[in-house]
Design a protein around this motif. Structure first.
Motif, PDB file in Angstrom:
ATOM      1  N   MET A   1      44.031  51.195  62.428  1.00  0.00           N
ATOM      2  CA  MET A   1      42.996  51.686  61.530  1.00  0.00           C
ATOM      3  C   MET A   1      43.618  51.993  60.170  1.00  0.00           C
ATOM      4  SD  MET A   1      40.444  54.981  61.830  1.00  0.00           S
ATOM      5  CE  MET A   1      41.763  56.083  62.201  1.00  0.00           C
ATOM      6  N   LEU A   2      42.893  51.627  59.118  1.00  0.00           N
ATOM      7  CA  LEU A   2      43.307  51.956  57.760  1.00  0.00           C
ATOM      8  C   LEU A   2      42.062  52.331  56.969  1.00  0.00           C
ATOM      9  CD1 LEU A   2      45.344  52.117  55.432  1.00  0.00           C
ATOM     10  CD2 LEU A   2      45.005  49.682  55.064  1.00  0.00           C
ATOM     11  N   LYS A   3      41.916  53.614  56.737  1.00  0.00           N
ATOM     12  CA  LYS A   3      40.806  54.122  55.929  1.00  0.00           C
ATOM     13  C   LYS A   3      41.403  55.079  54.909  1.00  0.00           C
ATOM     14  CE  LYS A   3      37.287  53.863  59.501  1.00  0.00           C
ATOM     15  NZ  LYS A   3      36.352  54.597  60.327  1.00  0.00           N
ATOM     16  N   PRO A   4      40.961  54.981  53.683  1.00  0.00           N
ATOM     17  CA  PRO A   4      41.510  55.902  52.688  1.00  0.00           C
ATOM     18  C   PRO A   4      40.936  57.302  52.853  1.00  0.00           C
ATOM     19  CG  PRO A   4      39.835  54.514  51.699  1.00  0.00           C
ATOM     20  CD  PRO A   4      40.027  54.021  53.108  1.00  0.00           C
ATOM     21  N   TYR A   5      41.755  58.303  52.603  1.00  0.00           N
ATOM     22  CA  TYR A   5      41.253  59.671  52.530  1.00  0.00           C
ATOM     23  C   TYR A   5      40.407  59.787  51.270  1.00  0.00           C
ATOM     24  CZ  TYR A   5      41.258  64.756  52.270  1.00  0.00           C
ATOM     25  OH  TYR A   5      40.875  66.068  52.183  1.00  0.00           O
ATOM     26  N   TYR A   6      40.949  59.235  50.182  1.00  0.00           N
ATOM     27  CA  TYR A   6      40.174  59.014  48.959  1.00  0.00           C
ATOM     28  C   TYR A   6      40.883  57.974  48.120  1.00  0.00           C
ATOM     29  CZ  TYR A   6      43.264  62.286  46.411  1.00  0.00           C
ATOM     30  OH  TYR A   6      44.343  62.916  45.848  1.00  0.00           O
ATOM     31  N   ILE A   7      40.178  57.449  47.116  1.00  0.00           N
ATOM     32  CA  ILE A   7      40.726  56.424  46.236  1.00  0.00           C
ATOM     33  C   ILE A   7      40.693  56.961  44.821  1.00  0.00           C
ATOM     34  CG2 ILE A   7      40.403  54.093  45.318  1.00  0.00           C
ATOM     35  CD1 ILE A   7      39.133  53.370  48.019  1.00  0.00           C
ATOM     36  N   LYS A   8      41.795  56.776  44.138  1.00  0.00           N
ATOM     37  CA  LYS A   8      41.925  57.245  42.767  1.00  0.00           C
ATOM     38  C   LYS A   8      42.281  56.035  41.899  1.00  0.00           C
ATOM     39  CE  LYS A   8      44.506  60.826  40.316  1.00  0.00           C
ATOM     40  NZ  LYS A   8      45.580  61.806  40.485  1.00  0.00           N
ATOM     41  N   ALA A   9      41.462  55.768  40.899  1.00  0.00           N
ATOM     42  CA  ALA A   9      41.703  54.597  40.046  1.00  0.00           C
ATOM     43  C   ALA A   9      41.891  55.059  38.604  1.00  0.00           C
ATOM     44  CB  ALA A   9      40.545  53.622  40.142  1.00  0.00           C
ATOM     45  N   ASP A  10      42.900  54.500  37.942  1.00  0.00           N
ATOM     46  CA  ASP A  10      43.069  54.711  36.510  1.00  0.00           C
ATOM     47  C   ASP A  10      43.131  53.336  35.853  1.00  0.00           C
ATOM     48  OD1 ASP A  10      45.718  53.761  36.829  1.00  0.00           O
ATOM     49  OD2 ASP A  10      46.527  55.780  37.024  1.00  0.00           O
ATOM     50  N   ASP A  11      43.539  53.280  34.598  1.00  0.00           N
ATOM     51  CA  ASP A  11      43.548  52.004  33.873  1.00  0.00           C
ATOM     52  C   ASP A  11      44.467  50.967  34.505  1.00  0.00           C
ATOM     53  OD1 ASP A  11      41.726  52.976  32.074  1.00  0.00           O
ATOM     54  OD2 ASP A  11      43.221  53.478  30.550  1.00  0.00           O
ATOM     55  N   SER A  12      45.574  51.402  35.081  1.00  0.00           N
ATOM     56  CA  SER A  12      46.575  50.470  35.580  1.00  0.00           C
ATOM     57  C   SER A  12      46.584  50.294  37.094  1.00  0.00           C
ATOM     58  CB  SER A  12      47.966  50.938  35.155  1.00  0.00           C
ATOM     59  OG  SER A  12      48.043  51.046  33.761  1.00  0.00           O
ATOM     60  N   TYR A  13      46.288  51.363  37.831  1.00  0.00           N
ATOM     61  CA  TYR A  13      46.482  51.327  39.277  1.00  0.00           C
ATOM     62  C   TYR A  13      45.264  51.805  40.055  1.00  0.00           C
ATOM     63  CZ  TYR A  13      51.380  50.998  37.929  1.00  0.00           C
ATOM     64  OH  TYR A  13      52.553  50.602  37.372  1.00  0.00           O
ATOM     65  N   VAL A  14      45.186  51.311  41.278  1.00  0.00           N
ATOM     66  CA  VAL A  14      44.291  51.868  42.278  1.00  0.00           C
ATOM     67  C   VAL A  14      45.221  52.536  43.284  1.00  0.00           C
ATOM     68  CG1 VAL A  14      42.622  51.393  44.098  1.00  0.00           C
ATOM     69  CG2 VAL A  14      42.594  50.037  42.015  1.00  0.00           C
ATOM     70  N   ARG A  15      44.997  53.808  43.534  1.00  0.00           N
ATOM     71  CA  ARG A  15      45.820  54.558  44.480  1.00  0.00           C
ATOM     72  C   ARG A  15      44.974  54.877  45.709  1.00  0.00           C
ATOM     73  NH1 ARG A  15      50.067  55.909  41.196  1.00  0.00           N
ATOM     74  NH2 ARG A  15      49.612  56.339  39.029  1.00  0.00           N
ATOM     75  N   VAL A  16      45.429  54.382  46.847  1.00  0.00           N
ATOM     76  CA  VAL A  16      44.765  54.665  48.118  1.00  0.00           C
ATOM     77  C   VAL A  16      45.533  55.830  48.744  1.00  0.00           C
ATOM     78  CG1 VAL A  16      44.128  53.755  50.375  1.00  0.00           C
ATOM     79  CG2 VAL A  16      44.085  52.255  48.363  1.00  0.00           C
ATOM     80  N   ILE A  17      44.896  56.992  48.749  1.00  0.00           N
ATOM     81  CA  ILE A  17      45.521  58.193  49.282  1.00  0.00           C
ATOM     82  C   ILE A  17      45.219  58.273  50.780  1.00  0.00           C
ATOM     83  CG2 ILE A  17      45.771  60.696  49.015  1.00  0.00           C
ATOM     84  CD1 ILE A  17      46.394  58.979  46.435  1.00  0.00           C
ATOM     85  N   LEU A  18      46.274  58.512  51.560  1.00  0.00           N
ATOM     86  CA  LEU A  18      46.153  58.499  53.012  1.00  0.00           C
ATOM     87  C   LEU A  18      46.251  59.909  53.586  1.00  0.00           C
ATOM     88  CD1 LEU A  18      48.576  55.500  53.489  1.00  0.00           C
ATOM     89  CD2 LEU A  18      46.090  55.422  53.576  1.00  0.00           C
TER      90      LEU A  18
END
Length: 147
Positions: A6-23
């Motif tokens: 299973m892979l589900k993000p706790y939340y996703i944070k996006a800025d101009d350069s990156y998408v961060r998948v927080i686990l």
């Protein structure tokens, strides 16, 4: 053998350069030798993806997984070698990718010009249809020359 259960993000944070998948704990698990291990945020806690190149940037990250007292570390390099991990990750972050919407002015002018040309051809075709319906041979011959 390592597989992603299973892979589900706790939340996703996006800025101009990156998408961060927080686990977080219960949102990420893997199967190692037919045993399910749950993610624990001891080492790496995020997956960082470049929004323009679509590449995982934190290749050196180490993720910890636990089953009882047994803790196993898996590197991002190992995870991205798994097709099921990449498929799940892609489906999570795809809406956050930067699409190339910044066309140059010349490309925009060419697209507009092509669109106008297509509309003019369609108008001539409709006028030819009308000339045929009305049996107007003179208008028909004049319009055929415009195509």
């Amino acid at each position: 053998m390592l597989t992603v259960k299973m892979l589900k993000p706790y939340y996703i944070k996006a800025d101009d350069s990156y998408v961060r998948v927080i686990l977080a704990y219960q949102y990420f698990s893997v199967m190692i030798n037919k045993k399910v291990y749950q993610f624990i945020p001891v080492e790496a806690k995020e997956i960082r993806i470049n929004r323009k190149t679509y590449k995982v940037e934190n290749i050196d990250a180490k993720f910890a997984f636990q089953k009882g007292k047994d803790v196993v570390y898996v590197t991002m390099g190992e995870l991205i070698s798994l097709p099921d991990f990449l498929n799940q990750l892609y489906s999570i972050v795809e809406p956050y990718y930067v699409k190339d919407i910044n066309l140059s002015k010349n490309e925009q002018k060419n697209e507009v010009s092509d669109f106008i040309d297509q509309m003019e051809r369609n108008n001539v075709k409709r006028m030819i249809d009308i000339a045929l319906d009305e049996r107007d041979e003179e208008a028909f011959n004049a319009l055929i020359k415009l195509l």
